[in-house]
Design a protein around this motif. Sequence first.
Motif, PDB file in Angstrom:
ATOM      1  N   ASN A  80       1.873  10.278   4.684  1.00  0.00           N
ATOM      2  CA  ASN A  80       2.106   9.280   3.640  1.00  0.00           C
ATOM      3  C   ASN A  80       3.474   9.411   2.972  1.00  0.00           C
ATOM      4  O   ASN A  80       4.164   8.412   2.756  1.00  0.00           O
ATOM      5  CB  ASN A  80       1.018   9.368   2.568  1.00  0.00           C
ATOM      6  N   GLU A  81       3.862  10.632   2.631  1.00  0.00           N
ATOM      7  CA  GLU A  81       5.116  10.826   1.884  1.00  0.00           C
ATOM      8  C   GLU A  81       6.336  10.378   2.687  1.00  0.00           C
ATOM      9  O   GLU A  81       7.229   9.725   2.151  1.00  0.00           O
ATOM     10  CB  GLU A  81       5.260  12.287   1.444  1.00  0.00           C
ATOM     11  N   GLU A  82       6.384  10.726   3.961  1.00  0.00           N
ATOM     12  CA  GLU A  82       7.518  10.313   4.786  1.00  0.00           C
ATOM     13  C   GLU A  82       7.493   8.806   5.023  1.00  0.00           C
ATOM     14  O   GLU A  82       8.536   8.160   5.060  1.00  0.00           O
ATOM     15  CB  GLU A  82       7.509  11.063   6.119  1.00  0.00           C
ATOM     16  N   PHE A  83       6.315   8.237   5.169  1.00  0.00           N
ATOM     17  CA  PHE A  83       6.173   6.785   5.343  1.00  0.00           C
ATOM     18  C   PHE A  83       6.680   6.074   4.085  1.00  0.00           C
ATOM     19  O   PHE A  83       7.436   5.111   4.176  1.00  0.00           O
ATOM     20  CB  PHE A  83       4.701   6.444   5.609  1.00  0.00           C
ATOM     21  N   LYS A  84       6.289   6.578   2.915  1.00  0.00           N
ATOM     22  CA  LYS A  84       6.746   5.991   1.644  1.00  0.00           C
ATOM     23  C   LYS A  84       8.265   6.041   1.532  1.00  0.00           C
ATOM     24  O   LYS A  84       8.895   5.095   1.065  1.00  0.00           O
ATOM     25  CB  LYS A  84       6.135   6.732   0.460  1.00  0.00           C
ATOM     26  N   ALA A  85       8.850   7.157   1.946  1.00  0.00           N
ATOM     27  CA  ALA A  85      10.300   7.327   1.852  1.00  0.00           C
ATOM     28  C   ALA A  85      11.045   6.311   2.715  1.00  0.00           C
ATOM     29  O   ALA A  85      12.167   5.920   2.389  1.00  0.00           O
ATOM     30  CB  ALA A  85      10.688   8.742   2.263  1.00  0.00           C
ATOM     31  N   GLY A  86      10.448   5.863   3.793  1.00  0.00           N
ATOM     32  CA  GLY A  86      11.104   4.917   4.683  1.00  0.00           C
ATOM     33  C   GLY A  86      10.819   3.457   4.407  1.00  0.00           C
ATOM     34  O   GLY A  86      11.419   2.582   5.021  1.00  0.00           O
ATOM     35  N   LEU A  87       9.926   3.191   3.471  1.00  0.00           N
ATOM     36  CA  LEU A  87       9.537   1.800   3.208  1.00  0.00           C
ATOM     37  C   LEU A  87      10.722   0.892   2.878  1.00  0.00           C
ATOM     38  O   LEU A  87      10.800  -0.231   3.352  1.00  0.00           O
ATOM     39  CB  LEU A  87       8.527   1.735   2.062  1.00  0.00           C
ATOM     40  N   ARG A  88      11.637   1.377   2.075  1.00  0.00           N
ATOM     41  CA  ARG A  88      12.745   0.537   1.622  1.00  0.00           C
ATOM     42  C   ARG A  88      13.814   0.325   2.694  1.00  0.00           C
ATOM     43  O   ARG A  88      14.480  -0.682   2.716  1.00  0.00           O
ATOM     44  CB  ARG A  88      13.385   1.144   0.386  1.00  0.00           C
ATOM     45  N   LYS A  89      13.982   1.292   3.577  1.00  0.00           N
ATOM     46  CA  LYS A  89      15.047   1.167   4.582  1.00  0.00           C
ATOM     47  C   LYS A  89      14.558   0.618   5.917  1.00  0.00           C
ATOM     48  O   LYS A  89      15.363   0.320   6.783  1.00  0.00           O
ATOM     49  CB  LYS A  89      15.718   2.529   4.802  1.00  0.00           C
ATOM     50  N   GLY A  90      13.252   0.473   6.074  1.00  0.00           N
ATOM     51  CA  GLY A  90      12.721   0.040   7.362  1.00  0.00           C
ATOM     52  C   GLY A  90      11.910  -1.235   7.286  1.00  0.00           C
ATOM     53  O   GLY A  90      11.823  -1.881   6.244  1.00  0.00           O
ATOM     54  N   GLN A  91      11.343  -1.577   8.415  1.00  0.00           N
ATOM     55  CA  GLN A  91      10.497  -2.756   8.557  1.00  0.00           C
ATOM     56  C   GLN A  91       9.055  -2.266   8.654  1.00  0.00           C
ATOM     57  O   GLN A  91       8.705  -1.578   9.604  1.00  0.00           O
ATOM     58  CB  GLN A  91      10.865  -3.513   9.833  1.00  0.00           C
ATOM     59  N   VAL A  92       8.252  -2.613   7.664  1.00  0.00           N
ATOM     60  CA  VAL A  92       6.869  -2.152   7.627  1.00  0.00           C
ATOM     61  C   VAL A  92       5.987  -3.234   8.234  1.00  0.00           C
ATOM     62  O   VAL A  92       5.999  -4.375   7.793  1.00  0.00           O
ATOM     63  CB  VAL A  92       6.417  -1.835   6.189  1.00  0.00           C
ATOM     64  N   VAL A  93       5.243  -2.839   9.269  1.00  0.00           N
ATOM     65  CA  VAL A  93       4.451  -3.801  10.033  1.00  0.00           C
ATOM     66  C   VAL A  93       2.983  -3.389  10.048  1.00  0.00           C
ATOM     67  O   VAL A  93       2.640  -2.288  10.470  1.00  0.00           O
ATOM     68  CB  VAL A  93       4.973  -3.922  11.483  1.00  0.00           C
ATOM     69  N   ASP A  94       2.139  -4.298   9.582  1.00  0.00           N
ATOM     70  CA  ASP A  94       0.687  -4.122   9.604  1.00  0.00           C
ATOM     71  C   ASP A  94       0.175  -4.841  10.844  1.00  0.00           C
ATOM     72  O   ASP A  94       0.311  -6.055  10.959  1.00  0.00           O
ATOM     73  CB  ASP A  94       0.090  -4.735   8.344  1.00  0.00           C
ATOM     74  N   ILE A  95      -0.396  -4.101  11.785  1.00  0.00           N
ATOM     75  CA  ILE A  95      -0.853  -4.743  13.019  1.00  0.00           C
ATOM     76  C   ILE A  95      -2.366  -4.993  13.024  1.00  0.00           C
ATOM     77  O   ILE A  95      -2.927  -5.362  14.048  1.00  0.00           O
ATOM     78  CB  ILE A  95      -0.423  -3.961  14.274  1.00  0.00           C
ATOM     79  N   ARG A  96      -2.992  -4.845  11.866  1.00  0.00           N
ATOM     80  CA  ARG A  96      -4.405  -5.208  11.766  1.00  0.00           C
ATOM     81  C   ARG A  96      -4.522  -6.733  11.805  1.00  0.00           C
ATOM     82  O   ARG A  96      -3.543  -7.443  11.612  1.00  0.00           O
ATOM     83  CB  ARG A  96      -5.000  -4.678  10.455  1.00  0.00           C
ATOM     84  N   GLU A  97      -5.704  -7.211  12.029  1.00  0.00           N
ATOM     85  CA  GLU A  97      -5.907  -8.655  12.085  1.00  0.00           C
ATOM     86  C   GLU A  97      -5.700  -9.268  10.704  1.00  0.00           C
ATOM     87  O   GLU A  97      -5.760  -8.586   9.679  1.00  0.00           O
ATOM     88  CB  GLU A  97      -7.295  -8.983  12.648  1.00  0.00           C
ATOM     89  N   SER A  98      -5.440 -10.559  10.666  1.00  0.00           N
ATOM     90  CA  SER A  98      -5.068 -11.268   9.435  1.00  0.00           C
ATOM     91  C   SER A  98      -6.076 -11.091   8.304  1.00  0.00           C
ATOM     92  O   SER A  98      -5.692 -10.933   7.151  1.00  0.00           O
ATOM     93  CB  SER A  98      -4.877 -12.755   9.723  1.00  0.00           C
ATOM     94  N   ALA A  99      -7.356 -11.128   8.614  1.00  0.00           N
ATOM     95  CA  ALA A  99      -8.381 -10.982   7.570  1.00  0.00           C
ATOM     96  C   ALA A  99      -8.280  -9.617   6.900  1.00  0.00           C
ATOM     97  O   ALA A  99      -8.435  -9.516   5.674  1.00  0.00           O
ATOM     98  CB  ALA A  99      -9.768 -11.190   8.165  1.00  0.00           C
ATOM     99  N   ASP A 100      -8.026  -8.587   7.668  1.00  0.00           N
ATOM    100  CA  ASP A 100      -7.869  -7.243   7.103  1.00  0.00           C
ATOM    101  C   ASP A 100      -6.612  -7.176   6.236  1.00  0.00           C
ATOM    102  O   ASP A 100      -6.619  -6.575   5.161  1.00  0.00           O
ATOM    103  CB  ASP A 100      -7.785  -6.195   8.208  1.00  0.00           C
ATOM    104  N   PHE A 101      -5.530  -7.791   6.715  1.00  0.00           N
ATOM    105  CA  PHE A 101      -4.283  -7.814   5.954  1.00  0.00           C
ATOM    106  C   PHE A 101      -4.496  -8.522   4.619  1.00  0.00           C
ATOM    107  O   PHE A 101      -4.057  -8.046   3.577  1.00  0.00           O
ATOM    108  CB  PHE A 101      -3.189  -8.518   6.758  1.00  0.00           C
ATOM    109  N   GLU A 102      -5.173  -9.657   4.645  1.00  0.00           N
ATOM    110  CA  GLU A 102      -5.408 -10.425   3.424  1.00  0.00           C
ATOM    111  C   GLU A 102      -6.286  -9.661   2.434  1.00  0.00           C
ATOM    112  O   GLU A 102      -6.126  -9.808   1.230  1.00  0.00           O
ATOM    113  CB  GLU A 102      -6.041 -11.779   3.762  1.00  0.00           C
ATOM    114  N   ALA A 103      -7.208  -8.862   2.930  1.00  0.00           N
ATOM    115  CA  ALA A 103      -8.089  -8.093   2.051  1.00  0.00           C
ATOM    116  C   ALA A 103      -7.332  -6.994   1.305  1.00  0.00           C
ATOM    117  O   ALA A 103      -7.727  -6.586   0.217  1.00  0.00           O
ATOM    118  CB  ALA A 103      -9.231  -7.487   2.857  1.00  0.00           C
ATOM    119  N   GLY A 104      -6.238  -6.523   1.884  1.00  0.00           N
ATOM    120  CA  GLY A 104      -5.422  -5.499   1.250  1.00  0.00           C
ATOM    121  C   GLY A 104      -4.446  -4.915   2.246  1.00  0.00           C
ATOM    122  O   GLY A 104      -4.792  -4.738   3.410  1.00  0.00           O
TER     123      GLY A 104
END
Length: 129
Positions: free
Chosen positions: A35-59
């Motif tokens: 989590n910590e390394e992922f958080k550190a890269g959020l601003r400089k990278g492209q964050v992609v959620d590959i779950r289905e749309s309904a899951d993305f919309e739920a949170g």
Amino acid sequence: MTALTIVLWLILAWIIGVQLYNWLVGRKVSKVVENEEFKAGLRKGQVVDIRESADFEAGHILGARSMPYSQFALYENALRKDKPVYLYDQNRSLCVRIAKRLYKKGFNEIYILKGGYAKWDGKTKKAKY
């Protein structure tokens, strides 16, 4: 040993072999991060959620783009090769497949969230029901 037992052992060995192969290839083309390394890269990278749309919309992770696995071919050209890609799904299994696909297309910095969204402890955006 019966023929059925031998066949079942061969199927089990094949499944384990495929999983091991996917794990090894996934380690070659991407880096699984906490989590910590992922958080550190959020601003400089492209964050992609590959779950289905309904899951993305739920949170989803704040700032993530929805690119469902089932439709990823439609979205992948929107990603930039010069910026790191941070992938997550529900628990990480589909991310390895997407990472291999991106690596073959020339992406060099691919990160996968260890444990996926289920283990995420950072900021999220929830649906307003």
